[in-house]
Design an enzyme around this catalytic site. Structure first.
Site, PDB file in Angstrom:
ATOM      1  N   ARG A 231     -69.196  18.795 -11.172  1.00 17.60           N
ATOM      2  CA  ARG A 231     -68.186  18.342 -12.120  1.00 17.60           C
ATOM      3  C   ARG A 231     -68.459  16.876 -12.430  1.00 17.60           C
ATOM      4  O   ARG A 231     -68.774  16.084 -11.532  1.00 17.60           O
ATOM      5  CB  ARG A 231     -66.768  18.484 -11.548  1.00 17.60           C
ATOM      6  CG  ARG A 231     -66.221  19.904 -11.555  1.00 17.60           C
ATOM      7  CD  ARG A 231     -65.956  20.440 -12.974  1.00 17.60           C
ATOM      8  NE  ARG A 231     -65.454  21.803 -12.970  1.00 17.60           N
ATOM      9  CZ  ARG A 231     -66.201  22.902 -13.045  1.00 17.60           C
ATOM     10  NH1 ARG A 231     -67.521  22.796 -13.135  1.00 17.60           N
ATOM     11  NH2 ARG A 231     -65.649  24.101 -13.064  1.00 17.60           N
ATOM     12  N   ASP A 255     -75.625  18.002 -15.702  1.00 15.85           N
ATOM     13  CA  ASP A 255     -75.177  19.169 -16.471  1.00 15.85           C
ATOM     14  C   ASP A 255     -73.698  19.022 -16.820  1.00 15.85           C
ATOM     15  O   ASP A 255     -73.150  19.836 -17.547  1.00 15.85           O
ATOM     16  CB  ASP A 255     -75.395  20.458 -15.660  1.00 15.85           C
ATOM     17  CG  ASP A 255     -75.071  21.703 -16.480  1.00 15.85           C
ATOM     18  OD1 ASP A 255     -75.616  21.818 -17.606  1.00 15.85           O
ATOM     19  OD2 ASP A 255     -74.275  22.548 -16.022  1.00 15.85           O
ATOM     20  N   GLU A 260     -66.596  15.162 -20.810  1.00 18.78           N
ATOM     21  CA  GLU A 260     -67.285  16.192 -21.603  1.00 18.78           C
ATOM     22  C   GLU A 260     -66.360  17.045 -22.465  1.00 18.78           C
ATOM     23  O   GLU A 260     -66.805  17.679 -23.428  1.00 18.78           O
ATOM     24  CB  GLU A 260     -68.082  17.125 -20.678  1.00 18.78           C
ATOM     25  CG  GLU A 260     -67.199  18.037 -19.832  1.00 18.78           C
ATOM     26  CD  GLU A 260     -67.992  18.981 -18.921  1.00 18.78           C
ATOM     27  OE1 GLU A 260     -68.898  18.520 -18.216  1.00 18.78           O
ATOM     28  OE2 GLU A 260     -67.686  20.183 -18.929  1.00 18.78           O
ATOM     29  N   HIS A 292     -73.241  21.475 -19.697  1.00 21.58           N
ATOM     30  CA  HIS A 292     -72.527  22.436 -18.839  1.00 21.58           C
ATOM     31  C   HIS A 292     -73.104  23.839 -19.025  1.00 21.58           C
ATOM     32  O   HIS A 292     -72.396  24.809 -19.293  1.00 21.58           O
ATOM     33  CB  HIS A 292     -71.023  22.424 -19.147  1.00 21.58           C
ATOM     34  CG  HIS A 292     -70.195  22.763 -17.945  1.00 21.58           C
ATOM     35  ND1 HIS A 292     -69.119  22.021 -17.552  1.00 21.58           N
ATOM     36  CD2 HIS A 292     -70.295  23.773 -17.048  1.00 21.58           C
ATOM     37  CE1 HIS A 292     -68.583  22.563 -16.467  1.00 21.58           C
ATOM     38  NE2 HIS A 292     -69.286  23.630 -16.146  1.00 21.58           N
TER      39      HIS A 292
HETATM   40  P1  NAI Z   1     -67.801  26.708  -2.916  1.00 22.26           P
HETATM   41  O1  NAI Z   1     -66.301  26.668  -2.842  1.00 22.26           O
HETATM   42  O2  NAI Z   1     -68.518  27.913  -2.434  1.00 22.26           O
HETATM   43  O3  NAI Z   1     -68.403  25.439  -2.144  1.00 22.26           O
HETATM   44  C1  NAI Z   1     -67.871  24.156  -2.261  1.00 22.26           C
HETATM   45  C2  NAI Z   1     -68.209  23.412  -0.982  1.00 22.26           C
HETATM   46  O4  NAI Z   1     -67.746  22.061  -1.134  1.00 22.26           O
HETATM   47  C3  NAI Z   1     -67.505  24.003   0.248  1.00 22.26           C
HETATM   48  O5  NAI Z   1     -68.432  24.191   1.300  1.00 22.26           O
HETATM   49  C4  NAI Z   1     -66.472  22.952   0.602  1.00 22.26           C
HETATM   50  O6  NAI Z   1     -66.217  22.883   1.990  1.00 22.26           O
HETATM   51  C5  NAI Z   1     -67.148  21.695   0.102  1.00 22.26           C
HETATM   52  N1  NAI Z   1     -66.217  20.578  -0.086  1.00 22.26           N
HETATM   53  C6  NAI Z   1     -64.903  20.626  -0.400  1.00 22.26           C
HETATM   54  N2  NAI Z   1     -64.393  19.376  -0.433  1.00 22.26           N
HETATM   55  C7  NAI Z   1     -65.422  18.544  -0.130  1.00 22.26           C
HETATM   56  C8  NAI Z   1     -65.525  17.139   0.014  1.00 22.26           C
HETATM   57  N3  NAI Z   1     -64.464  16.334  -0.162  1.00 22.26           N
HETATM   58  N4  NAI Z   1     -66.722  16.620   0.345  1.00 22.26           N
HETATM   59  C9  NAI Z   1     -67.804  17.421   0.548  1.00 22.26           C
HETATM   60  N5  NAI Z   1     -67.763  18.756   0.430  1.00 22.26           N
HETATM   61  C10 NAI Z   1     -66.581  19.315   0.101  1.00 22.26           C
HETATM   62  O7  NAI Z   1     -68.137  26.410  -4.451  1.00 22.26           O
HETATM   63  P2  NAI Z   1     -69.466  26.772  -5.237  1.00 22.26           P
HETATM   64  O8  NAI Z   1     -69.347  28.127  -5.835  1.00 22.26           O
HETATM   65  O9  NAI Z   1     -70.657  26.460  -4.410  1.00 22.26           O
HETATM   66  O10 NAI Z   1     -69.361  25.740  -6.473  1.00 22.26           O
HETATM   67  C11 NAI Z   1     -69.484  24.348  -6.270  1.00 22.26           C
HETATM   68  C12 NAI Z   1     -69.043  23.626  -7.527  1.00 22.26           C
HETATM   69  O11 NAI Z   1     -69.967  23.934  -8.577  1.00 22.26           O
HETATM   70  C13 NAI Z   1     -67.681  24.093  -8.101  1.00 22.26           C
HETATM   71  O12 NAI Z   1     -66.631  23.355  -7.513  1.00 22.26           O
HETATM   72  C14 NAI Z   1     -67.810  23.807  -9.567  1.00 22.26           C
HETATM   73  O13 NAI Z   1     -67.234  22.548  -9.828  1.00 22.26           O
HETATM   74  C15 NAI Z   1     -69.308  23.738  -9.825  1.00 22.26           C
HETATM   75  N6  NAI Z   1     -69.780  24.744 -10.755  1.00 22.26           N
HETATM   76  C16 NAI Z   1     -70.471  24.327 -11.886  1.00 22.26           C
HETATM   77  C17 NAI Z   1     -70.965  25.232 -12.789  1.00 22.26           C
HETATM   78  C18 NAI Z   1     -71.754  24.812 -13.993  1.00 22.26           C
HETATM   79  O14 NAI Z   1     -71.999  25.628 -14.905  1.00 22.26           O
HETATM   80  N7  NAI Z   1     -72.222  23.573 -14.062  1.00 22.26           N
HETATM   81  C19 NAI Z   1     -70.694  26.683 -12.622  1.00 22.26           C
HETATM   82  C20 NAI Z   1     -70.022  27.014 -11.380  1.00 22.26           C
HETATM   83  C21 NAI Z   1     -69.559  26.071 -10.509  1.00 22.26           C
END
Ligand code: NAI
Length: 345
Positions: A231, A255, A260, A292
């Site tokens: 993000r 990305d 954005e 994105h």
């Molecule tokens: P997920 O929920 O599986 O993993 C997120 C990880 O971040 C978890 O292990 C969590 O413990 C950790 N986390 C939470 N708070 C934290 C902090 N303060 N410091 C460090 N780590 C922390 O999520 P996933 O599926 O891996 O997605 C990650 C991010 O990717 C999403 O939050 C979303 O913003 C982004 N995303 C971007 C996309 C794009 O098209 N550019 C598409 C899908 C997701």
């Protein structure tokens, strides 16, 4: 028939959602506009709204939706930082798509990194003009370099596997480390100090907003490459630009961008760009921006449509329990009702 106001529709959304929804029990009202306080009236008469990452679902919008009898806010994304979950609690159920293709995002992160470090974007433009010079295209090997991965959830872990496949050393930081994963966790400061590449895969929260700021950049290695497919708000873009101008940051692969919402996903090629910061970043030879796009694969689009339609169905069927329901208690094991197989409220 469940009626769904589908905000911020893009051409690529319709085929998959029509395939899973319209033929059956769900009818989508496809709207090109984004959801916000000015457009919320378009949801009148609908049972649910389907929203994407740049729709505004704040308290005012939620109150209006509630007044119009909308029962479900269905995010067709994993991230949900644009929804005021606390305001929705007790009024409208919120569902999301927790994973649609973590591979799509992790692979895009590596695609950006490789493009950047091997100057593929420059080579592509050159050879199209029959310029076969190699001057200025010197890259560096990823093999043997240290990748610092922030956030080791679904996407972060796949990115780690990809990095290991390249022979990179991986260190990671996560607020909730996965202890049995074989991942080497380090404090955030150590990650900043030791990484040649830093890739962001954690959610945007009050705690993580601007986690990459001037103080963090100060601690990083000279020449560090920063990859953000998570993000935009995770990075203070002004500090990033200063770090690039100071030659501290070697490259940035973005990305996502904090501002954005009114820019990405649209063809703005015939317009004057008002966002000076983004213009300046894009003008840098060592910055690559995609709008994105990381999620955008056929597999992901099909999974998003299928899961969203199933989310909406389960909310309106029988006990209304949906595994993908969200509320402000998510992550708080003691308070979470989902683990006890109940609705959030
Ligand atoms: P997920 O929920 O599986 O993993 C997120 C990880 O971040 C978890 O292990 C969590 O413990 C950790 N986390 C939470 N708070 C934290 C902090 N303060 N410091 C460090 N780590 C922390 O999520 P996933 O599926 O891996 O997605 C990650 C991010 O990717 C999403 O939050 C979303 O913003 C982004 N995303 C971007 C996309 C794009 O098209 N550019 C598409 C899908 C997701």
């Amino acid at each position: 028939m469940t009626k769904v106001a589908f905000f911020d529709t893009k051409a690529y959304d319709k085929p998959s959602f029509e395939q899973y929804g319209n033929q059956h029990d769900i009818r989508f009202r496809f709207l090109e506009t984004k959801l916000n306080e000015d457009t919320v009236d378009l949801a009148k008469g609908c049972d649910a709204v389907c929203v994407f990452v740049n729709d505004t679902v704040n308290a005012a919008v939620i109150d209006k939706l509630y007044e119009y009898g909308v029962k479900i806010i269905a995010l067709r994304s994993a991230g949900y930082n644009n929804v005021d979950l606390r305001s929705a609690y007790g009024k409208i159920h919120v569902v999301h798509v927790p994973a649609y293709s973590p591979y799509a995002v992790a692979e895009h992160a590596m695609a950006l990194l490789l493009t950047s470090v091997r100057r593929i974007h420059k080579a592509y433009n050159r050879t199209r003009e029959f310029n076969f010079s190699l001057n200025g295209l010197t890259g560096f090997d990823l093999h043997g370099k240290t990748a610092g991965v922030i956030g080791t959830g679904k996407i972060g872990r796949i990115f780690i596997d990809i990095c290991r496949g390249f022979g990179m050393k991986v260190i990671a930081y996560d607020l909730f480390p996965a202890m049995d994963s074989g991942i080497e966790y380090v404090p955030l400061e150590t990650l900043f100090e030791h990484s040649d590449i830093i890739s962001l895969h954690c959610p945007l929260t009050d705690d993580t907003r601007h986690m990459i700021n001037a103080a963090a950049i100060e601690k990083m290695k000279k020449g560090v490459v920063i990859v953000n497919t998570s993000r935009g708000g995770l990075i203070d873009a002004e500090a990033l630009l200063e770090g690039i101008k100071a030659r501290k940051i070697g490259a940035a692969c973005l990305d996502v961008y904090e501002e954005e919402a009114d820019i990405f996903f649209e063809d703005r090629s015939g317009h004057i760009m008002d966002d000076d910061l983004l213009s300046r970043l894009i003008s840098m030879p060592n910055v690559i921006v995609t709008s994105h796009q990381a999620f955008l694969t056929e597999e992901a689009l099909n999974n998003i449509a299928e899961t969203t339609v199933n989310n909406i169905r389960s909310c309106f069927e029988n006990d209304g329990i949906c595994d993908n329901e969200l509320c402000y208690r998510c992550g708080n094991i003691e308070q979470c009702k989902k683990v006890r197989k109940q609705r959030c409220f």
